[in-house]
Design an enzyme around this catalytic site. Sequence first.
Site, PDB file in Angstrom:
ATOM      1  N   ASP A  13     -67.410 -56.205 -39.055  1.00  0.00           N
ATOM      2  CA  ASP A  13     -66.782 -57.337 -39.230  1.00  0.00           C
ATOM      3  C   ASP A  13     -67.495 -58.292 -38.053  1.00  0.00           C
ATOM      4  OD1 ASP A  13     -65.289 -59.949 -39.800  1.00  0.00           O
ATOM      5  OD2 ASP A  13     -63.907 -59.250 -38.172  1.00  0.00           O
ATOM      6  N   SER A  14     -67.473 -59.480 -38.067  1.00  0.00           N
ATOM      7  CA  SER A  14     -67.996 -60.191 -36.691  1.00  0.00           C
ATOM      8  C   SER A  14     -67.141 -59.897 -35.655  1.00  0.00           C
ATOM      9  CB  SER A  14     -67.754 -61.870 -36.943  1.00  0.00           C
ATOM     10  OG  SER A  14     -66.299 -62.153 -37.106  1.00  0.00           O
ATOM     11  N   GLY A  46     -67.392 -67.700 -39.076  1.00  0.00           N
ATOM     12  CA  GLY A  46     -66.957 -68.670 -40.150  1.00  0.00           C
ATOM     13  C   GLY A  46     -67.537 -69.931 -39.985  1.00  0.00           C
ATOM     14  N   CYS A  77     -65.271 -58.281 -43.845  1.00  0.00           N
ATOM     15  CA  CYS A  77     -65.219 -59.978 -43.510  1.00  0.00           C
ATOM     16  C   CYS A  77     -65.331 -60.728 -44.637  1.00  0.00           C
ATOM     17  CB  CYS A  77     -66.563 -59.906 -42.542  1.00  0.00           C
ATOM     18  SG  CYS A  77     -66.646 -61.835 -42.138  1.00  0.00           S
ATOM     19  N   ASN A  78     -64.455 -61.549 -44.921  1.00  0.00           N
ATOM     20  CA  ASN A  78     -64.540 -62.370 -45.935  1.00  0.00           C
ATOM     21  C   ASN A  78     -65.514 -63.295 -46.114  1.00  0.00           C
ATOM     22  OD1 ASN A  78     -61.669 -62.346 -47.721  1.00  0.00           O
ATOM     23  ND2 ASN A  78     -61.445 -61.702 -45.687  1.00  0.00           N
ATOM     24  N   THR A  79     -66.018 -63.842 -44.787  1.00  0.00           N
ATOM     25  CA  THR A  79     -66.998 -64.781 -44.532  1.00  0.00           C
ATOM     26  C   THR A  79     -68.277 -64.383 -45.019  1.00  0.00           C
ATOM     27  OG1 THR A  79     -65.550 -65.786 -43.056  1.00  0.00           O
ATOM     28  CG2 THR A  79     -67.938 -66.436 -42.832  1.00  0.00           C
ATOM     29  N   CYS A 188     -59.109 -64.179 -44.507  1.00  0.00           N
ATOM     30  CA  CYS A 188     -59.816 -63.776 -43.345  1.00  0.00           C
ATOM     31  C   CYS A 188     -59.088 -62.672 -42.839  1.00  0.00           C
ATOM     32  CB  CYS A 188     -59.902 -64.891 -42.453  1.00  0.00           C
ATOM     33  SG  CYS A 188     -60.774 -64.515 -41.061  1.00  0.00           S
ATOM     34  N   THR A 189     -60.049 -61.635 -42.543  1.00  0.00           N
ATOM     35  CA  THR A 189     -59.396 -60.343 -42.123  1.00  0.00           C
ATOM     36  C   THR A 189     -58.795 -60.397 -40.807  1.00  0.00           C
ATOM     37  OG1 THR A 189     -61.677 -59.389 -41.266  1.00  0.00           O
ATOM     38  CG2 THR A 189     -61.102 -58.835 -43.566  1.00  0.00           C
TER      39      THR A 189
HETATM   40  N1  DGL Z   1     -63.077 -61.802 -40.176  1.00  0.00           N
HETATM   41  C1  DGL Z   1     -63.793 -62.629 -40.683  1.00  0.00           C
HETATM   42  C2  DGL Z   1     -63.172 -62.954 -42.250  1.00  0.00           C
HETATM   43  O1  DGL Z   1     -62.755 -62.244 -42.827  1.00  0.00           O
HETATM   44  C3  DGL Z   1     -64.505 -64.041 -40.038  1.00  0.00           C
HETATM   45  C4  DGL Z   1     -64.177 -64.156 -38.573  1.00  0.00           C
HETATM   46  C5  DGL Z   1     -65.296 -65.108 -38.041  1.00  0.00           C
HETATM   47  O2  DGL Z   1     -65.207 -66.450 -38.320  1.00  0.00           O
HETATM   48  O3  DGL Z   1     -66.057 -64.843 -37.686  1.00  0.00           O
HETATM   49  O4  DGL Z   1     -63.599 -64.013 -42.956  1.00  0.00           O
END
Ligand code: DGL
Length: 269
Positions: A13-14, A46, A77-79, A188-189
């Site tokens: 993830d980020s 994001g 990470c969804n993004t 978002c995780t």
């Molecule tokens: N955890 C990430 C997600 O699921 C994104 C967080 C970010 O903006 O870096 O989208």
Amino acid sequence: MTNTAAAKILVFDSGVGGLSILQALQQALPTCEYHYASDNRAFPYGTKNTGFLLERVHSVLQGLIDKTQADLIVVACNTASTLVLPRIRQHFTIPVVGVVPAIKPAAQQSATAVIGLLGTPGTVARPYTKALIEEFASGCEVTSVGSAELVTMAEQALRGTPPPREKLSAILKPLFADSRLDTIVLACTHFPLIKQHLIEAAPRAVNWIDSGEAIARRVSFLLASESTRKPHRQATENSAIFTADSADIDLLADALKTFMLNRIEYIRL
Ligand code: DGL
């Protein structure tokens, strides 16, 4: 012991958001070896443009796979997943599991067919997310909120600073404008990490849905399948890997220990 006993799983993830996915994985597959990687050098994702993210996620994953020799990657990470999965799957030979907004189960579970989608600005704007809504929730009214501030608040929460309730209420407000809303997708995780705070800040009870258990089921299935089968190997120590050494990682040490991540490493990518 099954063949999944010591599979090596890279969860990416980020930031710390992917820990919500790691938690579900550890519950379902406790004997696997986990390497949790945060691209904190490029955090947050994001608000970044798509060209940057496509290149960045590809190159960081390459570095992490070289380092960990993982058997399977979870892009937690969804993004990133709503953008990079086709490219990543084309390039890497190991299985890649992505985390995308749980719109399908939300549409199935909502009694009123009025759903809220809470993600990053990037995720809620993606054509991929719009296509998911079209395919699985075309009979629903879906209100989306993209919040980068909520991501930062989740990061702070894991470093010991709880999110201010009035800020959470303000972020949630547009979702509750429709009194029929009964389901919110945490797309978002990072957000499941502060779910209890979100529940307390919400004006009324709703069903909150995230992707953790579905991802754990998918990974269990892939590890049990022939193509992912690995020779037996002893699990060694889990690790948390960061792409930048920053002072505030010390503040995360206690939280990381609760996910059995006792060893912290850095990789310059
Ligand atoms: N955890 C990430 C997600 O699921 C994104 C967080 C970010 O903006 O870096 O989208």
